[in-house]
Design an enzyme around this catalytic site. Structure first.
Site, PDB file in Angstrom:
ATOM      1  CD  GLU A 119       9.998 -10.581 -10.045  1.00 36.88           C
ATOM      2  OE1 GLU A 119       9.752 -10.414  -8.608  1.00 36.88           O
ATOM      3  OE2 GLU A 119      12.036 -10.662  -9.993  1.00 36.88           O
ATOM      4  CG  HIS A 144      20.280 -35.598  -7.130  1.00 40.38           C
ATOM      5  ND1 HIS A 144      20.241 -36.734  -6.724  1.00 40.38           N
ATOM      6  CD2 HIS A 144      21.195 -35.010  -7.757  1.00 40.38           C
ATOM      7  CE1 HIS A 144      21.776 -37.438  -6.633  1.00 40.38           C
ATOM      8  NE2 HIS A 144      22.631 -35.637  -7.371  1.00 40.38           N
ATOM      9  CE  LYS A 190      13.858  -9.839 -11.294  1.00 39.03           C
ATOM     10  NZ  LYS A 190      14.328  -9.656 -10.194  1.00 39.03           N
ATOM     11  CE  LYS A 249      11.484  -2.099  -5.726  1.00 36.85           C
ATOM     12  NZ  LYS A 249      12.627  -2.925  -6.914  1.00 36.85           N
ATOM     13  CD  GLU A 298      17.540 -11.962  -8.797  1.00 33.43           C
ATOM     14  OE1 GLU A 298      17.161 -12.873  -7.901  1.00 33.43           O
ATOM     15  OE2 GLU A 298      16.825 -11.204  -9.473  1.00 33.43           O
ATOM     16  CD1 TRP A 322      -0.214  -6.023  -3.402  1.00 32.17           C
ATOM     17  CD2 TRP A 322      -0.275  -6.664  -1.529  1.00 32.17           C
ATOM     18  NE1 TRP A 322       0.547  -6.715  -3.677  1.00 32.17           N
ATOM     19  CE2 TRP A 322       0.210  -7.518  -2.636  1.00 32.17           C
ATOM     20  CE3 TRP A 322      -0.183  -7.347  -0.214  1.00 32.17           C
ATOM     21  CZ2 TRP A 322       0.831  -8.826  -1.915  1.00 32.17           C
ATOM     22  CZ3 TRP A 322      -0.079  -8.249  -0.179  1.00 32.17           C
ATOM     23  CH2 TRP A 322       0.640  -9.189  -0.931  1.00 32.17           C
ATOM     24  CG  ASN A 376       1.709  -0.125   4.151  1.00 34.21           C
ATOM     25  OD1 ASN A 376       1.008  -1.404   3.916  1.00 34.21           O
ATOM     26  ND2 ASN A 376       3.192   0.692   3.394  1.00 34.21           N
ATOM     27  N   GLY A 377      -0.853  -1.886   6.296  1.00 36.63           N
ATOM     28  CA  GLY A 377      -0.498  -3.160   7.361  1.00 36.63           C
ATOM     29  C   GLY A 377      -1.484  -3.681   6.925  1.00 36.63           C
ATOM     30  CB  CYS A 427      -1.002  -0.016   1.225  1.00 38.92           C
ATOM     31  SG  CYS A 427      -1.927  -1.383   1.174  1.00 38.92           S
ATOM     32  NE  ARG A 487       4.691   2.201  -0.596  1.00 37.48           N
ATOM     33  CZ  ARG A 487       5.230   1.947  -0.060  1.00 37.48           C
ATOM     34  NH1 ARG A 487       6.470   2.770  -0.402  1.00 37.48           N
ATOM     35  NH2 ARG A 487       5.725   0.983   1.340  1.00 37.48           N
TER      36      ARG A 487
HETATM   37  C1  F6R Z   1      11.993  -9.633  -6.614  1.00 37.68           C
HETATM   38  C2  F6R Z   1      12.028  -8.861  -5.271  1.00 37.68           C
HETATM   39  C3  F6R Z   1      12.123  -9.613  -4.585  1.00 37.68           C
HETATM   40  C4  F6R Z   1      12.471  -8.636  -3.480  1.00 37.68           C
HETATM   41  C5  F6R Z   1      12.002  -9.101  -1.813  1.00 37.68           C
HETATM   42  C6  F6R Z   1      13.218  -8.399  -1.030  1.00 37.68           C
HETATM   43  O1  F6R Z   1      12.592  -9.159  -8.220  1.00 37.68           O
HETATM   44  O2  F6R Z   1      11.946  -7.524  -6.449  1.00 37.68           O
HETATM   45  O3  F6R Z   1      11.673 -10.711  -4.558  1.00 37.68           O
HETATM   46  O4  F6R Z   1      13.519  -8.733  -3.416  1.00 37.68           O
HETATM   47  O5  F6R Z   1      10.510  -8.826  -1.847  1.00 37.68           O
HETATM   48  O6  F6R Z   1      12.970  -7.418  -0.756  1.00 37.68           O
HETATM   49  P1  F6R Z   1      13.440  -5.972  -0.375  1.00 37.68           P
HETATM   50  O7  F6R Z   1      15.075  -6.318  -1.150  1.00 37.68           O
HETATM   51  O8  F6R Z   1      13.325  -5.155  -0.792  1.00 37.68           O
HETATM   52  O9  F6R Z   1      13.837  -6.590   1.449  1.00 37.68           O
END
Ligand code: F6R
Length: 610
Positions: free
Chosen positions: A490, A506, A487, A605, A483, A74, A100-101, A2, A27
């Site tokens: 997502e 395995h 990517k 985000k 990673e 959100w 937010n929360g 949020c 966000r």
């Molecule tokens: C993936 C992504 C998330 C963040 C995760 C941790 O692209 O952005 O997996 O890496 O939510 O976020 P931070 O680094 O802000 O603690």
């Protein structure tokens, strides 16, 4: 997660709130709304969908209000629809609130309010909170006191803004567990979830801490704790330019941030590499060298992409400094009674510095008497402030929901930390110089690695309709595989898995058939021949091979259907170069599949709830 924006001053608040909401879109959210005080009445305007949908709804709305609050939601409790969207109001519409929360004891409070005859419109925990505040307001308290008293009975996490039609000259803001920052203007005040929403108006900010509540008027702010103690807050200047949070000429923030990596990594290492001494200098750790020398074990906590960078960090610190390192998902660490000794150091990694699970892991470690350090991007964020020391990665604002430049900068910073710890523990100067020189060369090498868009697009053309991908790598490139898979998942919604290449046999090998694309990360290192054998095993079963290899490797061309070449580097830093084509692959795949790159479905985000 949020987004919150509030304005009180002398200007028309509506365009300021809408601008703030647009800046907070990154966000992640699924509905948006605002509340304004128009004359003596609260007007609430909200809509499921995007901020642009709310703007459409407001097309013919004309406002004179100079005070208002805005929110992007959100969904946690209740579906993302018009009714559950924030703001929420109390029964006589004298109070409006955004949040937010998560209010964890909202059911208990709701039962009490229902008994008192309160009626609810939505399924949200937030609406419970506004009615709860209202119950204290009716008892003759002013808005500040009513909010403070209600919050003192609330369990969970919150960042809230509250306004009242009966006290038109103030906004009440409070936080516990979710971020809030005040923006101090000239006869106007702003408050937001993060500085990006207010940086076009002021660079003077005040970061609220947990369990603090503030009363904002157009030219003043008064802060107390929830337990009614007065507190003095520092006004800080932030070093953030509006251009850093705009797309400039790129179609998406994610693409802009991928291309920023030569510069962002340069910023991460600037002034921190001592070439002659073969060492690193990190200002944030300067006063803690003795503590670092004594450290017997490092536990790194983080989530998502930061967790992948932490896995590379584990490898780097163990190899360079010989200190045992464990990497933990912050969300698991906090609930499993971890064994922490007094010589252990907990090092938490986070781009946003606000991730709820990572913050909780820090608090858990502190409760057990451990020292906590951070590796954080956002200056002034909660994790940066709650840890005793740390290193900023200085990658600049990351707006694209899919993390890109934070990953490469986090790995580069781990390189600096590994070098510093290694030199403290007997690494020879020659070895230190080799590593220091390699770190300095990374920005130029990233530039070269970015020259692969044509090959990436060919791969996208071939596989854009596929449903599955495998990513395989070894050593530091196992986290690169994880990673790369994250990517792709997502932003293009293709199911993808990352595995250590040798683990494939395995289990996952059962998935290989002539439709399965398998991305191998196969640099010319000590494990090259082993990974080549894994490639043969996939080829033998008809799998389609995509290889990320080094530019001096000709052999690979005979074994892979698609090859992307990047410069060679030390094993430690391979992920920084090898991830570049995988970020581009995810990006162009998402574009080919018509996905919303910067705002992928369901994602946020900054994940400020558990
Ligand atoms: C993936 C992504 C998330 C963040 C995760 C941790 O692209 O952005 O997996 O890496 O939510 O976020 P931070 O680094 O802000 O603690």
């Amino acid at each position: 997660m949020c987004g919150i924006i509030g304005y009180i001053g002398y200007k028309n608040s509506l365009p300021i709130l809408l601008d703030g909401l647009r800046r907070l879109e990154y966000r992640g959210y699924d509905s948006a709304g605002i509340a304004l005080i128009e004359n003596d009445k609260i007007e609430i305007l909200k809509k499921a969908g995007k901020v642009s949908d709310l703007q459409d709804k407001l097309k013919n709305y004309s406002s004179q209000s100079t005070i208002g609050i805005g929110h992007t939601r959100w969904a946690t409790h209740g579906a993302p629809n018009d009714i559950n969207a924030h703001p929420h109001n109390n029964s006589d519409n004298s109070i409006a609130l955004i949040h937010n929360g998560i209010i964890e004891n909202y059911q208990t409070i709701k039962k009490k309010l229902l008994k008192d005859g309160c009626k609810f419109q939505s399924e949200t925990d937030t609406e419970v909170l506004v009615h709860f505040i209202s119950s204290f307001y009716k008892n003759g308290n002013d808005l500040f006191t009513a909010t403070r008293l209600a919050l003192s009975e609330v369990e969970g996490a919150y960042a809230i803004l509250v306004i009242s039609a009966k006290e038109k000259n103030k906004i009440i803001a409070a936080r516990k567990g979710s971020p809030l920052v005040l923006g101090i203007g000239e006869n106007e005040m702003f408050v937001a979830s993060d500085a990006s929403a207010l940086i076009s108006y002021t660079n003077k900010v005040v970061y609220l801490d947990d369990e603090e509540i503030v009363q904002l008027t157009s030219n003043n702010f008064v802060t107390k704790t929830i337990t009614d103690e007065e507190i003095e807050k520092q006004i800080e200047k932030i070093d953030l330019e509006i251009g850093q949070i705009e797309k400039n000429n790129f179609d998406h923030f994610m693409l802009k941030e991928i291309y920023e990596q030569p510069e962002s990594v340069k910023n991460s290492i600037r002034g921190r590499v001592l070439l002659e001494e073969g060492d690193a200098k990190l200002g944030g750790l300067q006063d803690f060298h003795d503590q670092l020398k004594k450290t017997k074990r490092i536990i790194i906590t983080s989530c998502g992409t930061s967790w992948h960078a932490s896995l590379v960090g584990e490898y780097i610190i163990e190899q360079m400094a010989g200190i045992p390192v464990e990497v933990e998902y912050a969300s698991e660490f906090r609930y499993r009674s971890p064994v922490i000794n007094s010589d252990d150091l907990i090092w938490s990694v986070s781009q946003s510095g606000e991730t709820a699970d990572t913050l909780a892991s820090i608090r858990e470690a502190k409760n057990k008497g451990a020292k906590t350090f951070g590796i954080v991007n956002v200056v002034g964020s909660s994790i940066a402030r709650e840890t005793s020391a740390g290193v900023y990665i200085h990658a600049g604002p990351e707006i694209g929901v899919a993390s890109t430049k934070a990953f490469t900068s986090q790995v580069a910073v781990f390189g600096l930390i590994g070098l510093l710890l290694g030199r403290q523990r007997g690494m020879q100067i020659d070895q230190g110089r080799i590593i220091a020189n390699e770190i300095i060369s990374l920005p130029e090498k990233i530039k070269k690695a970015l020259n692969c868009v044509d090959q990436v697009k060919k791969i996208v053309d071939e596989f854009k309709n596929t449903s599955n991908f495998l990513f395989l790598g070894r050593g530091t490139n196992f986290p690169t595989a994880l990673e790369g898979a994250l990517k792709l998942k997502e932003i293009s919604y293709i199911h993808a898995e990352g595995y250590p290449a040798a683990e494939m046999k395995h289990g996952p090998i059962a998935l290989i058939d002539d439709k399965m694309p398998v991305v191998f990360i196969v640099p010319k290192d000590n494990l090259y021949d082993k990974v080549m054998s894994n490639i043969q095993e996939v080829r033998a079963r008809g799998g389609r091979i995509i290889a990320i290899a080094n530019d001096d490797d000709d052999e690979i061309d005979n074994f892979a259907e698609f090859v992307i070449k990047v410069p060679r580097t030390l094993n430690y830093f391979g992920p920084i170069l090898n991830i570049i084509p995988l970020q581009l692959l995810a990006y162009y795949m998402a574009i080919a599949r018509g996905c919303n790159v910067d705002q992928p479905r369901n994602l946020a985000k900054s994940v400020t709830v558990e």
